[in-house]
Design a protein around this motif. Structure first.
Motif, PDB file in Angstrom:
ATOM      1  N   ASP A   1      29.444  10.354  19.867  1.00 11.51           N
ATOM      2  CA  ASP A   1      29.171   9.749  18.643  1.00 11.51           C
ATOM      3  C   ASP A   1      30.341   9.597  17.632  1.00 11.51           C
ATOM      4  OD1 ASP A   1      26.267   9.794  19.426  1.00 11.51           O
ATOM      5  OD2 ASP A   1      25.834  11.412  17.907  1.00 11.51           O
ATOM      6  N   GLY A   2      31.399  10.234  17.985  1.00  9.27           N
ATOM      7  CA  GLY A   2      32.611  10.362  17.185  1.00  9.27           C
ATOM      8  C   GLY A   2      32.702  11.497  16.222  1.00  9.27           C
ATOM      9  N   ALA A   3      32.089  12.618  16.664  1.00 13.57           N
ATOM     10  CA  ALA A   3      32.242  13.816  16.093  1.00 13.57           C
ATOM     11  C   ALA A   3      33.411  14.412  15.964  1.00 13.57           C
ATOM     12  CB  ALA A   3      30.997  14.800  16.071  1.00 13.57           C
ATOM     13  N   ASN A   4      33.724  15.471  15.100  1.00 12.63           N
ATOM     14  CA  ASN A   4      34.846  16.515  15.078  1.00 12.63           C
ATOM     15  C   ASN A   4      34.378  17.636  15.794  1.00 12.63           C
ATOM     16  OD1 ASN A   4      36.165  14.445  13.353  1.00 12.63           O
ATOM     17  ND2 ASN A   4      35.253  15.468  11.670  1.00 12.63           N
ATOM     18  N   ILE A   5      35.139  18.085  16.651  1.00 10.41           N
ATOM     19  CA  ILE A   5      34.642  19.322  17.415  1.00 10.41           C
ATOM     20  C   ILE A   5      35.596  20.557  17.307  1.00 10.41           C
ATOM     21  CG2 ILE A   5      33.615  20.137  19.734  1.00 10.41           C
ATOM     22  CD1 ILE A   5      31.925  17.955  18.590  1.00 10.41           C
ATOM     23  N   VAL A   6      35.243  21.506  16.732  1.00  8.37           N
ATOM     24  CA  VAL A   6      36.121  22.864  16.635  1.00  8.37           C
ATOM     25  C   VAL A   6      35.671  23.629  18.061  1.00  8.37           C
ATOM     26  CG1 VAL A   6      36.627  24.876  15.561  1.00  8.37           C
ATOM     27  CG2 VAL A   6      35.940  22.876  14.088  1.00  8.37           C
ATOM     28  N   ILE A   7      36.510  23.646  19.088  1.00  9.09           N
ATOM     29  CA  ILE A   7      36.152  24.488  19.977  1.00  9.09           C
ATOM     30  C   ILE A   7      36.538  25.904  20.066  1.00  9.09           C
ATOM     31  CG2 ILE A   7      36.429  24.697  22.511  1.00  9.09           C
ATOM     32  CD1 ILE A   7      37.044  21.500  22.216  1.00  9.09           C
ATOM     33  N   ALA A   8      35.762  27.017  19.747  1.00 12.90           N
ATOM     34  CA  ALA A   8      36.149  28.350  19.391  1.00 12.90           C
ATOM     35  C   ALA A   8      35.795  29.286  20.546  1.00 12.90           C
ATOM     36  CB  ALA A   8      35.281  28.585  18.067  1.00 12.90           C
ATOM     37  N   ALA A   9      36.829  29.631  21.341  1.00 11.92           N
ATOM     38  CA  ALA A   9      36.318  30.428  22.347  1.00 11.92           C
ATOM     39  C   ALA A   9      37.630  31.226  22.946  1.00 11.92           C
ATOM     40  CB  ALA A   9      36.137  29.386  23.684  1.00 11.92           C
ATOM     41  N   LYS A  10      37.298  32.198  23.712  1.00 12.28           N
ATOM     42  CA  LYS A  10      38.602  33.208  24.062  1.00 12.28           C
ATOM     43  C   LYS A  10      39.423  32.583  25.285  1.00 12.28           C
ATOM     44  CE  LYS A  10      35.924  36.735  25.352  1.00 12.28           C
ATOM     45  NZ  LYS A  10      35.730  37.868  26.122  1.00 12.28           N
ATOM     46  N   SER A  11      38.934  31.501  25.981  1.00 11.69           N
ATOM     47  CA  SER A  11      39.639  31.223  27.348  1.00 11.69           C
ATOM     48  C   SER A  11      40.491  30.341  26.847  1.00 11.69           C
ATOM     49  CB  SER A  11      38.423  30.468  28.180  1.00 11.69           C
ATOM     50  OG  SER A  11      37.488  31.396  28.451  1.00 11.69           O
ATOM     51  N   SER A  12      41.890  30.680  26.672  1.00 12.85           N
ATOM     52  CA  SER A  12      42.978  29.701  26.272  1.00 12.85           C
ATOM     53  C   SER A  12      43.827  29.660  27.840  1.00 12.85           C
ATOM     54  CB  SER A  12      43.882  30.393  25.521  1.00 12.85           C
ATOM     55  OG  SER A  12      44.335  31.485  25.523  1.00 12.85           O
ATOM     56  N   VAL A  13      43.648  30.625  28.857  1.00 15.32           N
ATOM     57  CA  VAL A  13      44.386  30.228  30.185  1.00 15.32           C
ATOM     58  C   VAL A  13      43.429  30.086  31.089  1.00 15.32           C
ATOM     59  CG1 VAL A  13      45.834  31.617  31.707  1.00 15.32           C
ATOM     60  CG2 VAL A  13      46.201  31.881  28.927  1.00 15.32           C
ATOM     61  N   ALA A  14      43.715  29.448  32.118  1.00 14.11           N
ATOM     62  CA  ALA A  14      42.825  29.003  33.054  1.00 14.11           C
ATOM     63  C   ALA A  14      42.660  30.162  33.946  1.00 14.11           C
ATOM     64  CB  ALA A  14      43.325  27.864  33.953  1.00 14.11           C
ATOM     65  N   ASN A  15      41.166  30.178  34.339  1.00 10.51           N
ATOM     66  CA  ASN A  15      40.947  31.314  35.291  1.00 10.51           C
ATOM     67  C   ASN A  15      40.256  30.740  36.499  1.00 10.51           C
ATOM     68  OD1 ASN A  15      39.265  33.362  36.433  1.00 10.51           O
ATOM     69  ND2 ASN A  15      38.453  34.333  34.527  1.00 10.51           N
ATOM     70  N   PRO A  16      40.672  31.108  37.693  1.00  7.34           N
ATOM     71  CA  PRO A  16      40.265  30.641  39.083  1.00  7.34           C
ATOM     72  C   PRO A  16      38.670  30.750  39.087  1.00  7.34           C
ATOM     73  CG  PRO A  16      41.683  32.312  39.465  1.00  7.34           C
ATOM     74  CD  PRO A  16      41.899  32.218  38.008  1.00  7.34           C
ATOM     75  N   LYS A  17      38.212  31.965  38.560  1.00  8.88           N
ATOM     76  CA  LYS A  17      36.677  32.323  38.954  1.00  8.88           C
ATOM     77  C   LYS A  17      35.996  31.755  37.949  1.00  8.88           C
ATOM     78  CE  LYS A  17      37.577  36.884  40.873  1.00  8.88           C
ATOM     79  NZ  LYS A  17      37.534  38.237  40.789  1.00  8.88           N
ATOM     80  N   LEU A  18      36.495  31.181  36.798  1.00 10.18           N
ATOM     81  CA  LEU A  18      35.456  30.615  35.596  1.00 10.18           C
ATOM     82  C   LEU A  18      36.256  29.556  35.184  1.00 10.18           C
ATOM     83  CD1 LEU A  18      32.773  31.433  34.908  1.00 10.18           C
ATOM     84  CD2 LEU A  18      33.821  32.711  33.018  1.00 10.18           C
ATOM     85  N   PRO A  19      36.063  28.207  35.520  1.00  7.58           N
ATOM     86  CA  PRO A  19      36.651  26.983  35.091  1.00  7.58           C
ATOM     87  C   PRO A  19      36.752  26.536  33.442  1.00  7.58           C
ATOM     88  CG  PRO A  19      35.676  26.411  37.222  1.00  7.58           C
ATOM     89  CD  PRO A  19      35.109  27.953  36.704  1.00  7.58           C
ATOM     90  N   GLY A  20      37.646  26.248  32.954  1.00  6.16           N
ATOM     91  CA  GLY A  20      37.433  25.578  31.533  1.00  6.16           C
ATOM     92  C   GLY A  20      38.206  26.512  30.734  1.00  6.16           C
ATOM     93  N   THR A  21      39.125  25.846  29.878  1.00  5.87           N
ATOM     94  CA  THR A  21      39.759  26.444  28.780  1.00  5.87           C
ATOM     95  C   THR A  21      39.443  25.568  27.428  1.00  5.87           C
ATOM     96  OG1 THR A  21      41.728  25.226  28.686  1.00  5.87           O
ATOM     97  CG2 THR A  21      41.574  27.160  30.296  1.00  5.87           C
ATOM     98  N   ILE A  22      39.771  26.315  26.079  1.00  7.71           N
ATOM     99  CA  ILE A  22      39.807  25.483  24.796  1.00  7.71           C
ATOM    100  C   ILE A  22      40.705  24.273  24.989  1.00  7.71           C
ATOM    101  CG2 ILE A  22      39.209  27.554  23.594  1.00  7.71           C
ATOM    102  CD1 ILE A  22      42.102  27.726  22.663  1.00  7.71           C
ATOM    103  N   HIS A  23      41.632  24.311  25.878  1.00  7.11           N
ATOM    104  CA  HIS A  23      42.376  22.940  25.916  1.00  7.11           C
ATOM    105  C   HIS A  23      41.768  21.792  26.788  1.00  7.11           C
ATOM    106  CE1 HIS A  23      45.364  25.298  23.682  1.00  7.11           C
ATOM    107  NE2 HIS A  23      45.294  26.499  24.845  1.00  7.11           N
ATOM    108  N   SER A  24      41.393  22.401  28.047  1.00 10.44           N
ATOM    109  CA  SER A  24      40.817  21.420  28.826  1.00 10.44           C
ATOM    110  C   SER A  24      39.512  20.743  28.060  1.00 10.44           C
ATOM    111  CB  SER A  24      40.235  22.050  30.099  1.00 10.44           C
ATOM    112  OG  SER A  24      39.457  22.970  29.955  1.00 10.44           O
ATOM    113  N   ALA A  25      38.775  21.646  27.384  1.00  6.76           N
ATOM    114  CA  ALA A  25      37.468  21.105  26.317  1.00  6.76           C
ATOM    115  C   ALA A  25      37.920  20.217  25.435  1.00  6.76           C
ATOM    116  CB  ALA A  25      36.918  22.447  25.990  1.00  6.76           C
ATOM    117  N   ALA A  26      39.067  20.649  24.776  1.00  6.78           N
ATOM    118  CA  ALA A  26      39.607  19.651  23.619  1.00  6.78           C
ATOM    119  C   ALA A  26      39.989  18.374  24.485  1.00  6.78           C
ATOM    120  CB  ALA A  26      40.702  20.202  22.804  1.00  6.78           C
ATOM    121  N   GLU A  27      40.584  18.223  25.399  1.00  6.42           N
ATOM    122  CA  GLU A  27      41.122  17.044  26.201  1.00  6.42           C
ATOM    123  C   GLU A  27      39.723  16.316  26.590  1.00  6.42           C
ATOM    124  OE1 GLU A  27      43.342  15.441  30.082  1.00  6.42           O
ATOM    125  OE2 GLU A  27      43.502  17.600  29.478  1.00  6.42           O
ATOM    126  N   ALA A  28      38.692  16.869  26.882  1.00  3.74           N
ATOM    127  CA  ALA A  28      37.604  16.141  27.110  1.00  3.74           C
ATOM    128  C   ALA A  28      36.702  15.672  26.139  1.00  3.74           C
ATOM    129  CB  ALA A  28      36.427  17.241  28.033  1.00  3.74           C
TER     130      ALA A  28
END
Length: 276
Positions: free
Chosen positions: A29-56
């Motif tokens: 829709d064109g919203a502003n999203i604040v991604i507040a989460a602990k995952s800032s470094v990639a985890n091989p067992k649990l994909p996704g970080t705040i940075h990959s989410a921001a890019e998406a």
């Protein structure tokens, strides 16, 4: 309001799963999203970080702010909210999505795990709401949406995992209280829960769950969109189920959300109609 263009959403646990799906739906829709989460470094067992989410989010047309934030820590939450307001000028919507789970009985539940669940689920929901409320009170159409089930005292949901049920119901009771407290001030405070188990990467780490019998996070994202685009004074204090929200909005083909449309769906916890 037909969409979330220009609205600022503060979403906890948005680096993956349901939180990310809600973020991406709003981003379209064109919203502003604040991604507040602990995952800032990639985890091989649990994909996704705040940075990959921001890019998406930005690839989908939204504006993103990635903030590493452990919602158990008051200073981190208040700093994240301050960053959000500095970047986007305010907060219109809080989505309390972050949650910890441990589906074990009392004797199998270490107190460290019990404390984690209650700090993230009940306390984290209260803290994030408290931190965002001064800004939500200034918003045109403010919402708090928490991923929590309808309050349920049926012992069948407590006996197998009292610690988790207590922590999850804590989120529900925070929703109940805040809705009543802020009803006259125009803030919608509602909860959303899935009819079926949702296929997330975190779910795959729980033994015995058949992902093929689940729905995808997009059903919650679409239901959340319906709730968050409605006038805040029209609906508050409700415990909403994803497919009921979508049915009321005219969506009746739910096969699109099934991981495998040919499989029987696995009912989620805390809904009495799902009991055998």
């Amino acid at each position: 309001m037909s969409d979330l263009r220009g609205k600022t959403l503060f979403i906890t646990g948005a680096s993956r799963g349901i939180g990310l799906a809600i973020a991406l739906r709003a981003a379209r829709d064109g919203a502003n999203i604040v991604i507040a989460a602990k995952s800032s470094v990639a985890n091989p067992k649990l994909p996704g970080t705040i940075h990959s989410a921001a890019e998406a989010v930005e690839q989908e047309g939204g504006q993103a702010l990635a903030v590493r934030c452990d919602i158990r820590e008051e200073d981190q939450v208040r700093a994240a909210v301050a960053q959000a307001v500095e970047r986007f000028g305010g907060i219109d919507i809080l989505v309390n999505n972050a949650s910890a789970i441990w589906l074990q009985g009392t004797l199998e539940t270490p107190m460290k795990r019990f404390d984690l669940m209650n700090q993230v689920n009940a306390r984290g929901t209260f803290l994030c709401s408290q931190a965002c409320l001064p800004h939500l009170l200034k918003a045109d159409n403010p919402h708090i949406l928490t991923l929590a089930p309808p309050p349920n005292l049926n012992p069948a949901w407590w006996a197998p995992h009292t610690g988790y049920t207590l922590a999850k119901m804590g989120m529900s009771f925070v929703t109940l209280g805040l809705a009543a407290e802020f009803r006259d001030r125009g803030i919608a405070v509602n909860a959303l829960w899935p009819r079926t188990v949702i296929a997330t990467d975190a779910l795959k780490m729980i033994p015995g769950v058949e992902v093929s019998r689940c729905r995808t996070p997009e059903i919650l994202a679409d239901a959340a969109h319906v709730i968050l685009t409605a006038p805040s004074r029209e609906r508050t204090g409700q415990f909403l189920i994803d497919d009921q929200v979508l049915s009321a909005a005219g969506v009746h083909l739910f096969g699109q959300y099934a991981v495998d449309p040919d499989e029987e769906l696995l009912p989620d916890l805390f809904l009495d109609e799902a009991l055998p």
